[in-house]
Scaffold this active site. Structure first.
Site, PDB file in Angstrom:
ATOM      1  N   SER A   1      -4.211  12.311  -2.504  1.00 58.18           N
ATOM      2  CA  SER A   1      -4.266  10.865  -2.659  1.00 58.18           C
ATOM      3  C   SER A   1      -4.104  10.515  -4.126  1.00 58.18           C
ATOM      4  CB  SER A   1      -5.616  10.346  -2.160  1.00 58.18           C
ATOM      5  OG  SER A   1      -5.833   9.022  -2.581  1.00 58.18           O
TER       6      SER A   1
ATOM      7  N   CYS B   1       0.791  -1.233   0.000  1.00 61.10           N
ATOM      8  CA  CYS B   1       0.000   0.000   0.000  1.00 61.10           C
ATOM      9  C   CYS B   1       0.822   1.282   0.000  1.00 61.10           C
ATOM     10  CB  CYS B   1      -1.003  -0.044   1.142  1.00 61.10           C
ATOM     11  SG  CYS B   1      -2.461  -1.023   0.701  1.00 61.10           S
TER      12      CYS B   1
ATOM     13  N   GLU C   1      -2.240  14.442   3.287  1.00 63.20           N
ATOM     14  CA  GLU C   1      -2.951  14.107   2.060  1.00 63.20           C
ATOM     15  C   GLU C   1      -4.396  14.588   2.217  1.00 63.20           C
ATOM     16  OE1 GLU C   1      -2.027  10.191  -0.007  1.00 63.20           O
ATOM     17  OE2 GLU C   1      -4.013   9.813   0.788  1.00 63.20           O
TER      18      GLU C   1
END
Length: 654
Positions: free
Chosen positions: A531, A156, A505
């Site tokens: 993001s 991730c 973010e």
């Protein structure tokens, strides 16, 4: 008082110990360090057979989180699906290593979820975590002095970049990466990107409470893997493969399935072959591999967060760090070829990109266009040219493409296109780097994802509007939810770069604008980042950041801003052009901004942890955002030495 079961007190104070004897020799006892010898004792103490201690030692590192039961049910939850199942990959690789006489070791550095921390103070640790995790991974590698190779398993947003940085800094070892794959989309429902906007859509009356609850329950349709869109998680997997650090067709595999597990076994065999041939990570991670990664990133239309991560990987590997000019050059020369969420034009989930051929399929098109360095070595030990020759005629390619058509009714060429098809479909290159008096060091916008309906007849995005300035994301999202933002507004969020928040973010904002009916008519400008799933007229990474003296930090409500972005020519500007009642040109605007003080409310977030404050100072001394927010030890030491000398000099002069 609680009472214990009787057998709880059935204690044992000594044990017989493992059977057998260590395979020691006179030479080992005379020459090996005590740590190596004690390591053998530890190995058999954990249950490894003494007779099997002589094999090659392979260190498996992963970002595994949570505790799974044998049947896959949760004993303790992880932070996200991306690290929930990677232990299965670790086990498959370890079993393959052991079956061929090797000795597998395993270590873990779990990772956070950017989706879980959106809009919270948890985001203040997101980007700084990457550097810290990379350091810990490297320390774990060095702390097993007998390791012969390393395998990294990650998935991730920050875990995969951290793993790539760690392996890049371990160039003297054979090594490989196993991407953790993707989760499947629900048969009926929304993807994990759109589902993060249920609060904003409910507040705007565009979603009912029941619909929000039902949709939210099903967005992660399978328990493992990264999100279903080409965000930072998926893009990082793609970049890992493009760098040559995986076996072919590894990125974006469906988590938990047989083909996904087989990647771990293939990777274990590949790293054993590297050992046999004397290949090391430095032979794979070259300037040519970095070029290929940037080219593939552009062709996929990947996350803008990789503008932070690819330079950091290059720095860790001791390669030339790409700059804005390099990114612009690559994006001007490389066509975007992939139609997936969130960019489109069709909202295909990432598993369809995998079935359409994934990274090697995209590379076939790039090869024909002469855009790749095919001489680079890959983790297979073979040059990229040989890998692509194999892929083009492979059974695997044919099976994947057939599965996509039969199961989803989608032609592979609808997902991964030739340059000619992409041009006919109107796909444009990925990112543009606007400059101007508000971003003298540069900024970034995923220009490929600006809604086509807001472009002028010549395909250029032009907006002139008045600023609504916010110094916290919480205040900005509140304004969106309560009607404080209107079509045509310039939503400006300042003081949210590294020095303010650890460069948080702001997907909470960008996703709300994307999925609200009027959002495409609002322009967002910030010194924070986005993001990978963010889309729209959103300009981030503005440099210098507000708290480092950047002009963006001097804006006030009502200021006039002009934004121009050419998604085809990949040029753009973002300028302050006037105050409430007075329009100016960019040059006059520059002079006005220079005379202004910082916005009175711009300051580091009160909740900013000391850990992140230290990270922000270190990355600032190392070159800041556009060098990847890394720790450049030479620059830091020089700054500290210079500061110490100046302090000593000042003291002597008093």
């Amino acid at each position: 008082m609680a009472t214990c079961e009787p057998d709880v007190y059935a204690l044992q104070t000594a044990a017989r110990g493992p059977e057998g004897a260590l395979p020691l020799t006179h030479e080992l006892l005379m020459q090996a360090p005590s740590g190596d010898l004690f390591g053998l004792t530890q190995n058999v103490g954990m249950g490894w057979m003494p007779s099997r201690l002589g094999g090659q030692q392979v260190l498996l590192l992963s970002t595994q989180g949570g505790i799974r039961g044998e049947d896959g049910t949760p004993v303790a939850l992880g932070y996200h699906t991306g690290h929930w199942e990677v232990g299965l990959l670790m086990r498959a690789a370890a079993e393959e290593i052991a079956a061929t006489g090797g000795v597998p070791f395993a270590g873990y550095v779990s990772d956070p979820c950017d989706g879980r921390s959106q809009g919270t103070s948890g985001m203040f640790d997101s980007l700084p975590y990457r550097n810290d995790a990379a350091m810990v991974f490297r320390r774990l590698i060095r702390s097993l002095p007998t390791r012969d190779a390393v395998i990294g398993v990650a998935t991730c947003d920050k875990g995969m970049p951290a793993m790539l940085m760690a392996l890049a800094g371990s160039g003297d070892l054979p090594g490989i990466v196993v991407p953790g794959g993707v989760t499947l989309p629900p048969e009926q429902g929304e993807d994990a990107g759109k589902i993060q906007t249920i609060g904003a859509r409910y507040a705007a009356g565009e979603l009912s409470l029941q619909d929000a609850a039902d949709l939210g329950c099903r967005a992660c349709a399978t328990p493992g893997g990264g999100c279903q869109f080409l965000g930072t998680a998926a893009t990082s997997q793609v970049v890992a493969e493009a760098l040559g650090l995986t076996v072919p067709h590894a990125a974006l595999a469906p988590s938990g399935q047989a083909i996904w597990l087989d990647l771990a076994r293939q990777s274990a065999r590949a790293v054993a072959a590297q050992q046999a041939r004397g290949l090391h990570l430095r032979d794979i991670l070259t300037d040519g591999a970095l070029h290929n990664a940037m080219v593939v990133h552009a062709a996929f239309g990947g996350s803008t967060n990789l503008l932070l991560h690819i330079p950091a990987i290059a720095h860790a590997a001791g390669l030339r760090v790409p700059d804005v000019a390099d990114w612009t050059r690559v994006n001007r020369s490389v066509p975007r070829l992939v139609s997936v969420l969130p960019n489109g034009p069709e909202p295909h989930p990432t598993v369809r990109a995998y079935l359409a051929g994934g990274v090697p399929e995209v590379m076939l098109h790039l090869r024909r266009a002469g855009l790749l360095d095919e001489t680079v070595l890959t983790a297979t030990g073979e040059p990229l040219s040989a890998v692509l020759d194999w892929w083009e005629r492979s059974e695997r390619r044919a099976e994947m493409r057939t599965a996509l058509l039969e199961q989803d009714g989608v032609q592979p060429d609808q997902v991964i296109m030739s340059p000619e098809q992409a041009r006919a479909r109107g796909l444009t290159s990925t990112v543009t780097f606007p400059t101007g008096n508000l971003a003298p060091e540069g900024s970034v916008i995923k220009s490929t994802s600006i809604d086509p309906s807001v472009l002028d007849a010549d395909g250029v995005f032009r907006r002139r509007g008045q600023a609504k300035v916010f110094t916290s994301e919480r205040a900005a999202i509140r304004a969106i939810k309560t009607g404080g933002i209107a079509p045509g507004d310039m939503l400006v969020l300042i003081g949210r770069g590294p020095l303010g928040t650890g460069m948080e973010e702001t997907y909470q904002l960008t996703s709300a604008l994307k999925h609200l009916s009027y959002g495409k008519h609002v322009t967002l400008i910030t010194d924070a980042r986005f993001s990978g799933v963010s889309t729209g007229a959103c300009i981030g990474h503005v440099g210098p950041e507000a708290l480092a003296g950047g002009p963006i930090g001097k804006l006030r409500d009502g200021d006039w801003i002009e934004v121009v972005v050419d998604p085809v020519g990949l040029s753009g500007s973002v300028d302050f052009i006037g105050e409430e009642e007075r329009l100016l040109g960019p040059e006059q605007g520059t002079a006005v901004l220079a005379a202004r003080p910082l916005h009175p409310d711009a300051a580091p977030d009160p909740a900013l942890p000391d850990d992140t404050r230290l990270w922000a100072a270190l990355q600032a001394a190392s070159g800041g955002t556009w060098r990847g927010c890394v720790y450049d030890v030479d620059r830091i030491v020089e700054a500290l030495t210079r500061g110490g000398a100046e302090g000593a000099g000042g003291g002597a002069g008093q």
